[in-house]
Design an enzyme around this catalytic site. Structure first.
Site, PDB file in Angstrom:
ATOM      1  N   LYS A   1       0.834  -1.213   0.000  1.00 35.19           N
ATOM      2  CA  LYS A   1       0.000   0.000   0.000  1.00 35.19           C
ATOM      3  C   LYS A   1       0.866   1.260   0.000  1.00 35.19           C
ATOM      4  O   LYS A   1       1.898   1.291   0.671  1.00 35.19           O
ATOM      5  CB  LYS A   1      -0.927  -0.028   1.221  1.00 35.19           C
TER       6      LYS A   1
ATOM      7  N   SER B   1      -9.909   1.938   2.981  1.00 41.04           N
ATOM      8  CA  SER B   1      -9.010   2.703   2.143  1.00 41.04           C
ATOM      9  C   SER B   1      -8.006   1.862   1.345  1.00 41.04           C
ATOM     10  O   SER B   1      -7.452   2.346   0.367  1.00 41.04           O
ATOM     11  CB  SER B   1      -8.228   3.692   3.005  1.00 41.04           C
TER      12      SER B   1
ATOM     13  N   SER C   1     -10.044  -0.503   7.076  1.00 37.42           N
ATOM     14  CA  SER C   1      -9.439  -0.302   5.756  1.00 37.42           C
ATOM     15  C   SER C   1      -8.758  -1.510   5.126  1.00 37.42           C
ATOM     16  O   SER C   1      -8.381  -1.461   3.960  1.00 37.42           O
ATOM     17  CB  SER C   1      -8.440   0.857   5.815  1.00 37.42           C
TER      18      SER C   1
END
Lengths: 486, 476
Positions: A79, A154, A178
């Site tokens: 990420k 997210s 997330s």
């Protein structure tokens, strides 16, 4: 079957037996990215050259007989809020659009030691603030199961990349859901470890007391394998727990006889998709069928979780984001009038609307005269929520809930209504407030063929219990074998 | 109206650790700008603070040395404010739960001991430095200092005068140096002081409105700034005005304070617990271990000096200002056996000479054995106390011992009655009218004759003998 479709453990077996090479796997993933990322848009950065070099390095180690690391030669996406030395780390924010950190996050360092191949940095909601990846400062990522829909957020890019075969596994970060919510939306496995289990060093902070890094994978075994690499004490993160981490694969047993599974009544609410409720109740039945005992539990302060979260998380966030001033790194406005104008415009132009909204919320909540009513009250409620779980876990080993109230929604559907958007995390947020571990695994599909997630929660530092239950369920079902058609 | 001042001081003392408080950068100064920095102390994205254990040890030590309660559990908080030299946009400090609370420091005022209470002592990180270039008009930021460990020592509003404030600061500095946790050098900026000042009519128990005076960077300026501020507030009240709550800066060149910002413009620091650091837990055993490393402190030494050596409280307080000074005293006493004489020499001539050159006792060219040697020569009647002053100054200048100086300069005291009688006779002869007046009853003139005799002997005549013989001769 293409190599990119396989799991970490399947590829590791093949590498061990000499049936394939890391280069071949890496090329398979890279060409898959070329083929589908135009549609999915999972990546901010694809690290082609780094991936190829690491793959060659891995193949050398394998040739020399070193195959002890299950991550050796496996393409993993990290990420874009985790620092990668020499590789752009943007947090999907314009304000860090050109930021290249001179250091690795501890998780990245651990992955490097394990011989992984970095295939790219996936998209996300800006600074991990969002539930749909629509808040990315760059572009929207699409759900591989239905390109008109959001991948969750997210860590939307991390989940979509796994679901689309654009990496073998990935790392996400989870502040209020997330990892788990996008895993649920994309039909993959996502695990948020106990707060303190994984070092946060090098994870660009959103809300420091809630953030935790975890794996997003195609199945539960892969989640355990990644956990083995990333968890453990790190002296550079004083909030990382100084306790030994187990070999999580040892927890993967099919037998759940006598395991007590709690079902909290507060998590089956009005307004949730009936298909989701049915899938989750069926999943619990499956576990019961495997020998688990289902117990009703109550988490009475659940209703306050979302409000509490948005006070505490935004308070921390406004402070964490104060450093982005356009001076030392990141975005700086063009031709400002003076210093103050430079600061203000750099921030005004660099941050997106959701980030600004949260900075304002946090600034308000911490203001003199409001502190007691908001932040302090929030901390008190947080304690009550944690106690709810402590109480429930006196009677059960794991708690089962839906991961999200609905399957993936349409792009744009909630983006104009922040409150509705915040409610997509209603089942995941309490878990971060309590600091306990949670995993989301596929447990069915809606009538429009959208994945549904089952969330399993455990006691502090008892990731083994949720991995155990998740593995047993996965072994008894076929959901995890379904792949999105692109 | 008569007013009394109510003063509380906030002192920031830099801890003398080798590395910074939350990273492993060196705390060396005077290096090229921004070379003692790392991603942690310059606030890069994703990095986390890592607490320096030595800093905790030092603050605990300070707490113990100032009679504070050391909290077994304390925590850091973020103080949020924006300034170019603050890389994270917040300072890691402590707020609700400091490491040390409720202590005191003793000072001597008018020969009496007065306790100044300490509200708290907490740990925090220092900010960087803004450097303003006059030529280019540019402002540059140097972050070498960012992350240097500081203790903030907050006093109770127990101080009543500028002099007390100065005494308090001196005592605090002395304690920090005794326990070796801080250089506490105001001029170098590692011991900084902000003052909260208000005044009230004498006898009143309520507090007046206070002003905070910042930017006072020497002992002299603290006293000046406070004196000015007290006068300023008294004038406002006398004219029927009201003191407003504000932050003021001291302008050392003009000797005045001026308004920096009012209460309305005051920062809202939005303190909240620092989530990146776990609470500081100090075990009882650790406190006991640290207590063992604390040497005899100034107050205890002072009391012992009064008790064992019979020196006055004020002198004892001065002599115990630093460990080195106290050691010098005790060594000199051991060698000479005359504590009061040693004390007088140290408090008088020695301090005068050292202060004149801005030197510390460590740099003193006269070592205790030499001082004791000189005292012995006085006792043995070889030199007079008066001559000894000349000898002492020469010893200080040349580094020679007393005997050598006395010999080289021929300063041996004249104790030969015959020689002194001769001088006396000459003096009386040269001043016949004064001699007549004295004999007629003007006894005040005795001093005049003593002076003349001493002058004629170039100060070498034994004063006791001069007195004795002169009395005899004049009454003949």
């Amino acid at each position: 079957m293409e190599l990119y479709q396989l799991t970490i453990h399947e590829l590791h077996d093949m590498l061990k037996k000499g049936e394939t090479t890391s280069e071949a796997i890496t090329e398979s993933v890279l060409s898959r990215i070329k083929a589908v990322d135009g549609k999915v848009k999972a990546y901010i950065t694809v690290t082609e050259e780094v991936a190829r070099a690491q793959a060659r390095e891995a193949d050398k180690r394998i040739k020399a007989g070193d195959t002890s690391s299950p991550l050796l030669g496996i393409p993993i996406a990290v990420k874009d809020n985790m620092c990668t030395d020499g590789i752009k780390t943007t947090c999907a924010s314009k304000i860090l659009g050109n930021f290249v950190p001179p250091y690795d996050a501890t998780v990245v360092r651990n992955l490097k030691q394990a011989g992984y191949v970095l295939c790219g940095k996936p998209n996300m909601d800006e600074f991990a603030m969002g539930s749909s990846t629509e808040n990315s400062g760059f572009f929207i990522t699409r759900n591989p199961w239905d390109l008109e829909r959001i991948p969750g957020g997210s860590s939307g890019g991390s989940a979509a990349a796994v679901a689309a075969g654009e990496c073998i596994g990935s790392l996400g970060s989870d502040t209020g859901g997330s990892i788990r919510q996008p895993a649920s939306c994309c039909g993959v496995v996502g695990l948020k470890p106990t707060y303190g289990r994984v070092s946060r060093f090098g994870l660009v902070a959103f809300a420091s007391s809630l953030d935790q890094i975890g794996p997003i994978t195609k199945d539960v075994i892969d989640a355990a394998l990644l956990m083995n690499v990333i968890s453990g004490h790190d002296e550079r993160d004083s909030t990382s727990a100084n306790i030994p981490s187990p070999d999580y694969t040892k927890a993967l047993k099919k037998d759940v006889k006598g395991m007590k599974v709690g079902l909290p009544k507060e998590y089956f609410i009005e307004g949730m998709d009936p298909a989701v409720e049915k899938a989750v109740r069926d999943a619990v039945k499956t576990l019961e069928g495997l020998g688990a005992k289902v117990v009703q539990v109550s988490l009475p302060h659940t209703d306050y979780a979302v409000a509490t979260y948005y006070i505490l998380a935004t308070s921390e966030a406004r402070s964490n984001l104060a450093r982005y001033d356009g001076v030392k790194y990141g975005y700086r406005t063009q031709s400002p009038k003076d210093l103050m104008d430079m600061y203000m415009k750099s921030r005004a132009e660099g941050f997106g609307p959701e980030v600004k909204r949260r900075i304002m919320l946090g600034t308000y909540a911490l203001s003199a005269g409001y502190y007691d009513a908001y932040y302090k009250k929030g901390q008190q409620v947080r304690t009550l929520i944690k106690r709810d779980f402590d109480e429930a876990f006196k009677a059960v080993d794991v708690i089962a809930t839906p991961t999200a109230p609905t399957a993936a929604f349409k792009i744009g559907e909630k983006s104009s209504d922040p409150l509705q958007m915040y409610l997509s995390d209603i089942f995941t947020i309490s878990v971060n407030l309590a600091g306990i571990p949670g995993i989301s695994i596929p447990c069915g599909f809606t009538s429009s063929n959208l994945p549904i997630g089952l969330q399993l929660l455990g006691k502090h530092f008892d990731e083994e219990a949720i991995l155990h239950a998740a593995f047993a369920y996965e072994q008894a079902t076929e959901w995890h074998k379904k792949r999105a058609k692109l | 109206m008569k007013y009394e001042a109510v003063i509380g001081l906030e002192v920031h003392a830099q801890l003398q650790t080798n590395t910074k408080i939350f990273c492993r950068c060196e705390t060396r100064f005077g290096e090229e700008a921004n070379t003692r920095t790392c991603p942690v102390c310059i606030g890069m994205p994703g990095v986390l603070p890592m607490l320096n254990k030595k800093a905790v040890e030092y603050i605990v030590k300070t707490g113990l040395a100032t009679h504070c309660t050391v909290s077994p559990y304390s925590r850091f908080a973020r103080k949020n404010y924006f300034y170019p030299d603050l890389p994270k946009g917040y300072q890691i400090s402590q707020y609700e739960l400091p490491v040390c609370e409720r202590g005191y420091v003793e000072i001597v005022v008018d020969g009496k001991i007065k306790r100044i209470g300490l509200t708290r002592i907490h740990l925090e990180e220092d900010a960087g430095k803004n450097l303003h270039q006059a030529e280019s008009g540019a402002s540059l930021v140097d972050l070498n200092r960012a992350g240097t460990p500081l203790m903030e020592i907050v006093s109770e509003p127990d101080i009543r005068t500028a002099e007390e404030a100065s005494e308090y600061l001196k005592k605090l500095r002395s304690i920090l140096r005794y326990i070796e946790v801080s250089d506490a050098d105001m001029e170098k900026g590692n011991f900084r002081c902000d003052a909260n000042v208000s005044i009230r009519p004498v006898g009143s128990t309520e507090f007046g409105t206070r002003a905070e005076v910042k930017n006072v960077n020497s002992f002299k300026y603290v006293q000046k700034a406070l004196e000015y501020e007290i006068k300023r507030q008294a004038q406002i009240l006398d004219e029927g005005g009201k003191v407003i709550q504000e932050t003021r800066l001291f302008d050392s060149s003009k000797g005045v304070t001026f308004s920096m910002r009012s209460k309305e413009e005051a920062h809202d620091y939005r303190y909240f617990p620092e989530p990146d650091l776990v609470p500081i837990v100090v075990a009882k055993e650790t406190v006991a271990e640290i207590a063992k490393t604390i040497p005899e402190l100034p107050d205890a030494k002072r009391d012992r000096f009064v008790k064992d050596y019979g020196v006055p409280e004020y002198d004892a307080d001065m002599l115990t200002q630093s460990r080195a000074l106290a050691a010098y005293f005790e060594e000199s006493v051991r060698l000479s056996g005359q504590p009061k004489v040693v004390s007088n020499w140290m408090m008088g001539e020695l301090m005068r000479l050292l202060n004149g050159e801005g030197k510390e006792i460590e740099d003193c060219p006269i070592r205790p054995d030499r001082l004791a040697g000189m005292i012995k020569m006085i006792n043995d009647g070889v030199i007079s106390t008066k001559i000894a002053k000349t000898v002492f100054e020469e010893m200080y200048k040349t580094g020679k011992d007393a005997e050598t100086v006395v010999q080289e300069q021929g300063l041996v005291q004249v104790s030969d009655s015959g020689a002194i009688e001769q001088i006396i006779a000459d003096v009386i002869k040269a001043n016949p009218s004064q001699a007549a007046d004295y004999k007629a009853g003007k006894e005040k003139l005795f001093g005049f004759f003593v002076g003349q005799v001493m002058k004629a002997s170039k100060g070498k005549a034994n004063p006791d003998l001069v007195n004795q013989l002169l009395k005899k001769k004049l009454s003949e």
